[in-house]
Design a protein around this motif. Structure first.
Motif, PDB file in Angstrom:
ATOM      1  N   GLU A  89       0.745  -1.403   0.090  1.00  0.00           N
ATOM      2  CA  GLU A  89      -0.114  -0.069  -0.001  1.00  0.00           C
ATOM      3  C   GLU A  89       0.845   1.237   0.011  1.00  0.00           C
ATOM      4  O   GLU A  89       1.915   1.354   0.561  1.00  0.00           O
ATOM      5  N   PRO A  90       0.605   2.380  -0.520  1.00  0.00           N
ATOM      6  CA  PRO A  90       1.112   3.433  -0.476  1.00  0.00           C
ATOM      7  C   PRO A  90       1.333   4.128   1.085  1.00  0.00           C
ATOM      8  O   PRO A  90       0.319   3.813   1.670  1.00  0.00           O
ATOM      9  N   GLY A  91       2.432   4.511   1.323  1.00  0.00           N
ATOM     10  CA  GLY A  91       2.645   4.920   2.754  1.00  0.00           C
ATOM     11  C   GLY A  91       2.917   4.143   3.782  1.00  0.00           C
ATOM     12  O   GLY A  91       3.189   4.378   4.900  1.00  0.00           O
ATOM     13  N   SER A  92       2.936   2.793   3.105  1.00  0.00           N
ATOM     14  CA  SER A  92       3.297   1.755   4.102  1.00  0.00           C
ATOM     15  C   SER A  92       4.910   1.560   4.450  1.00  0.00           C
ATOM     16  O   SER A  92       5.513   2.242   3.561  1.00  0.00           O
ATOM     17  N   THR A  93       5.127   0.495   5.284  1.00  0.00           N
ATOM     18  CA  THR A  93       6.531   0.539   5.603  1.00  0.00           C
ATOM     19  C   THR A  93       6.859  -0.920   5.197  1.00  0.00           C
ATOM     20  O   THR A  93       6.257  -1.993   5.607  1.00  0.00           O
ATOM     21  N   VAL A  94       7.980  -1.089   4.264  1.00  0.00           N
ATOM     22  CA  VAL A  94       8.448  -2.568   3.950  1.00  0.00           C
ATOM     23  C   VAL A  94       9.356  -3.119   4.814  1.00  0.00           C
ATOM     24  O   VAL A  94      10.130  -2.357   5.058  1.00  0.00           O
ATOM     25  N   LYS A  95       9.193  -4.253   5.534  1.00  0.00           N
ATOM     26  CA  LYS A  95      10.232  -4.848   6.332  1.00  0.00           C
ATOM     27  C   LYS A  95      10.516  -6.310   5.706  1.00  0.00           C
ATOM     28  O   LYS A  95       9.952  -6.951   5.074  1.00  0.00           O
ATOM     29  N   GLY A  96      11.956  -6.477   6.052  1.00  0.00           N
ATOM     30  CA  GLY A  96      12.594  -7.613   5.562  1.00  0.00           C
ATOM     31  C   GLY A  96      13.796  -7.884   6.205  1.00  0.00           C
ATOM     32  O   GLY A  96      14.089  -7.124   7.050  1.00  0.00           O
ATOM     33  N   ASP A  97      14.262  -9.057   6.267  1.00  0.00           N
ATOM     34  CA  ASP A  97      15.385  -9.484   7.108  1.00  0.00           C
ATOM     35  C   ASP A  97      16.485 -10.037   5.960  1.00  0.00           C
ATOM     36  O   ASP A  97      16.150 -10.970   4.938  1.00  0.00           O
ATOM     37  N   PHE A  98      17.862  -9.968   5.952  1.00  0.00           N
ATOM     38  CA  PHE A  98      18.781 -10.452   5.279  1.00  0.00           C
ATOM     39  C   PHE A  98      19.916 -11.036   6.190  1.00  0.00           C
ATOM     40  O   PHE A  98      20.000 -10.436   7.238  1.00  0.00           O
ATOM     41  N   LYS A  99      20.850 -11.699   5.958  1.00  0.00           N
ATOM     42  CA  LYS A  99      21.919 -12.222   6.600  1.00  0.00           C
ATOM     43  C   LYS A  99      23.237 -11.923   6.200  1.00  0.00           C
ATOM     44  O   LYS A  99      23.303 -11.843   4.693  1.00  0.00           O
ATOM     45  N   LEU A 100      23.918 -11.437   7.052  1.00  0.00           N
ATOM     46  CA  LEU A 100      25.567 -11.495   6.243  1.00  0.00           C
ATOM     47  C   LEU A 100      26.284 -12.506   6.817  1.00  0.00           C
ATOM     48  O   LEU A 100      26.597 -12.795   7.810  1.00  0.00           O
ATOM     49  N   LEU A 101      26.863 -13.381   5.873  1.00  0.00           N
ATOM     50  CA  LEU A 101      27.446 -14.463   6.050  1.00  0.00           C
ATOM     51  C   LEU A 101      28.981 -14.144   5.713  1.00  0.00           C
ATOM     52  O   LEU A 101      29.399 -13.811   4.816  1.00  0.00           O
ATOM     53  N   ASN A 102      29.970 -14.649   7.006  1.00  0.00           N
ATOM     54  CA  ASN A 102      31.283 -14.482   6.806  1.00  0.00           C
ATOM     55  C   ASN A 102      31.672 -15.876   6.507  1.00  0.00           C
ATOM     56  O   ASN A 102      31.835 -16.928   7.355  1.00  0.00           O
ATOM     57  N   THR A 103      32.349 -15.889   5.363  1.00  0.00           N
ATOM     58  CA  THR A 103      32.973 -17.317   4.934  1.00  0.00           C
ATOM     59  C   THR A 103      34.529 -17.385   5.272  1.00  0.00           C
ATOM     60  O   THR A 103      35.069 -18.445   4.970  1.00  0.00           O
ATOM     61  N   SER A 104      35.117 -16.341   5.867  1.00  0.00           N
ATOM     62  CA  SER A 104      36.515 -16.408   6.397  1.00  0.00           C
ATOM     63  C   SER A 104      36.689 -17.008   7.648  1.00  0.00           C
ATOM     64  O   SER A 104      35.696 -17.340   8.341  1.00  0.00           O
ATOM     65  N   GLY A 105      37.813 -17.213   7.999  1.00  0.00           N
ATOM     66  CA  GLY A 105      38.412 -17.660   9.189  1.00  0.00           C
ATOM     67  C   GLY A 105      38.338 -16.828  10.298  1.00  0.00           C
ATOM     68  O   GLY A 105      38.972 -17.028  11.466  1.00  0.00           O
ATOM     69  N   GLN A 106      38.100 -15.344   9.966  1.00  0.00           N
ATOM     70  CA  GLN A 106      38.234 -14.199  11.027  1.00  0.00           C
ATOM     71  C   GLN A 106      37.154 -13.417  11.170  1.00  0.00           C
ATOM     72  O   GLN A 106      36.439 -13.336  10.256  1.00  0.00           O
ATOM     73  N   PRO A 107      36.857 -13.036  12.356  1.00  0.00           N
ATOM     74  CA  PRO A 107      35.547 -12.084  12.576  1.00  0.00           C
ATOM     75  C   PRO A 107      35.829 -10.936  11.613  1.00  0.00           C
ATOM     76  O   PRO A 107      36.872 -10.211  11.534  1.00  0.00           O
ATOM     77  N   VAL A 108      34.882 -10.325  11.314  1.00  0.00           N
ATOM     78  CA  VAL A 108      34.825  -9.119  10.344  1.00  0.00           C
ATOM     79  C   VAL A 108      33.721  -8.167  10.809  1.00  0.00           C
ATOM     80  O   VAL A 108      32.474  -8.321  11.300  1.00  0.00           O
ATOM     81  N   THR A 109      34.174  -6.757  10.913  1.00  0.00           N
ATOM     82  CA  THR A 109      33.236  -5.977  11.598  1.00  0.00           C
ATOM     83  C   THR A 109      32.890  -4.818  10.573  1.00  0.00           C
ATOM     84  O   THR A 109      33.737  -4.544   9.621  1.00  0.00           O
TER      85      THR A 109
END
Length: 372
Positions: A89-109
């Protein structure tokens, strides 16, 4: 609005809003392509500009050696890379979720995550993605009252990496009633100054057309006095009585559909070509149904203001008062919220200009509402 990022990296890491506007019912297009400045339907403002609200914080991307060499390749993956919310609808708020996947062996910020427009919000800066793991990121996009395809992008960069990840949100913004066979009235050719257009409910629900441009609708093949309500109609229009400087850019249509009481259709005509001084996110805004004695509001994005915010809004229409109640800057664009207050004793369909003032320039937006 603040230009905070280094010019050498701006083209790589600044998110760019993609508004695929269609000349549809509630159209938010930037005028007819190739058009030149012609007469508008607004008059000089008789009300002084309302005061601006507060501006948001500066949003800066990282700069320095090597930042111009971002690549889409790297250990961080977005799942999914695109979210399509479908019909909203016009004026509505679209909500969604995505994931950030880290394929390396170190944490990433995450160093910075920037949406392409102020209509999109998320909280991601400074979050760490564990090694060979993922984090969930909710994101929201507020769509305007204009119809058509709306798409926003979010660009994400990371500490110690030259990788940039982009996700997109897409939504098809539509009222429950649409124009047919085209979502606009094409009156450019002189012989088309009179003609017909159609209305159809996309949910199949029967409805009544109450008024068109403030007048009783003229139907083709339908008698409102004896025929049952339908889910589609053919109606006549006649623009011959309008002088060029008063030709409306939009036909405002009132119905009794509970989810679409009022809508607009773009009128394509030589006298409605328009090139504003400010870069408007859309040319029309629907302030909705306002109860008598109440107030409504609409949102408007002003693009490419640089360091300047919006100084105020005004209207030349005595039936309403307008006030800029808020503005949020992302460093390039400003998302404005404007309050509309009909004067005492005013009711029915209102169609009026609201002029935005910024950086010594001004531009009118066509606004409409139903007061009842």
């Amino acid at each position: 609005m603040m230009e905070c990022q280094n010019n050498s990296t701006r083209g790589v890491i600044q998110a760019v809003i993609l508004l695929v506007a269609s000349l549809g019912t509630g159209c938010s297009d930037q005028g007819d392509p190739g058009s030149t400045t012609t007469a508008t339907t607004t008059a000089p403002a008789t009300q002084p500009p309302a005061q601006a609200g507060s501006k948001g914080p500066d949003l800066a991307f990282p700069s320095g050696p090597g930042t111009a060499n971002y690549t889409t390749e790297g250990p961080i993956k977005a799942e999914p890379p695109a979210i399509n919310a479908g019909l909203v609808e016009p004026g509505s708020t679209v909500k969604g979720d995505f994931k950030l996947l880290n394929t390396s062996g170190q944490p990433v910020t995450v160093l910075a995550a920037r949406p392409s427009c102020t209509c999109t919000t998320l909280e991601l800066d400074g979050k760490t993605i564990p090694a060979r793991s993922s984090i969930n990121v909710p994101v929201e996009m507020k769509v305007s009252s204009a119809t058509g395809t709306k798409q926003a992008a979010v660009n994400i960069v990371f500490k110690g990496l030259n990788q940039i990840v982009q996700i997109t949100l897409t939504a098809q913004v539509a009222y429950k009633i649409k124009g047919t066979p085209t979502p606009y009235i094409d009156a450019v050719a002189p012989e088309n100054v009179t003609g017909t257009f159609g209305l159809q409910s996309i949910d199949g629900r029967p409805f009544n057309v109450v008024s068109v441009m403030g007048q009783k609708p003229v139907f083709v093949g339908f008698n409102p006095g004896s025929d049952a309500p339908r889910n589609n109609y053919t109606l006549r229009y006649d623009l011959r009585s309008y002088p060029c400087n008063a030709m409306p850019m939009y036909a405002i249509i009132e119905t009794d559909h509970p989810e679409c009481r009022i809508l607009d259709m773009r009128i394509r005509h030589e006298c409605t070509r328009f090139k504003p001084q400010l870069s408007l996110g859309q040319f029309v805004a629907n302030a909705g149904v306002i109860p008598v004695g109440g107030r409504g509001e609409f949102m408007m994005e002003i693009k490419n203001l640089g360091n300047a915010g919006v100084s105020g809004v005004s209207t030349s229409t005595p039936e309403v008062a307008v006030r800029l109640v808020d503005q949020v800057s992302d460093g390039t664009n400003v998302q404005c919220t404007v309050e509309v207050v009909p004067r005492q004793g005013v009711s029915g369909v209102l169609y009026f200009p609201v002029t935005f003032h910024a950086a010594g320039r001004s531009a009118p937006v066509q606004v409409y509402c139903l007061v009842e």
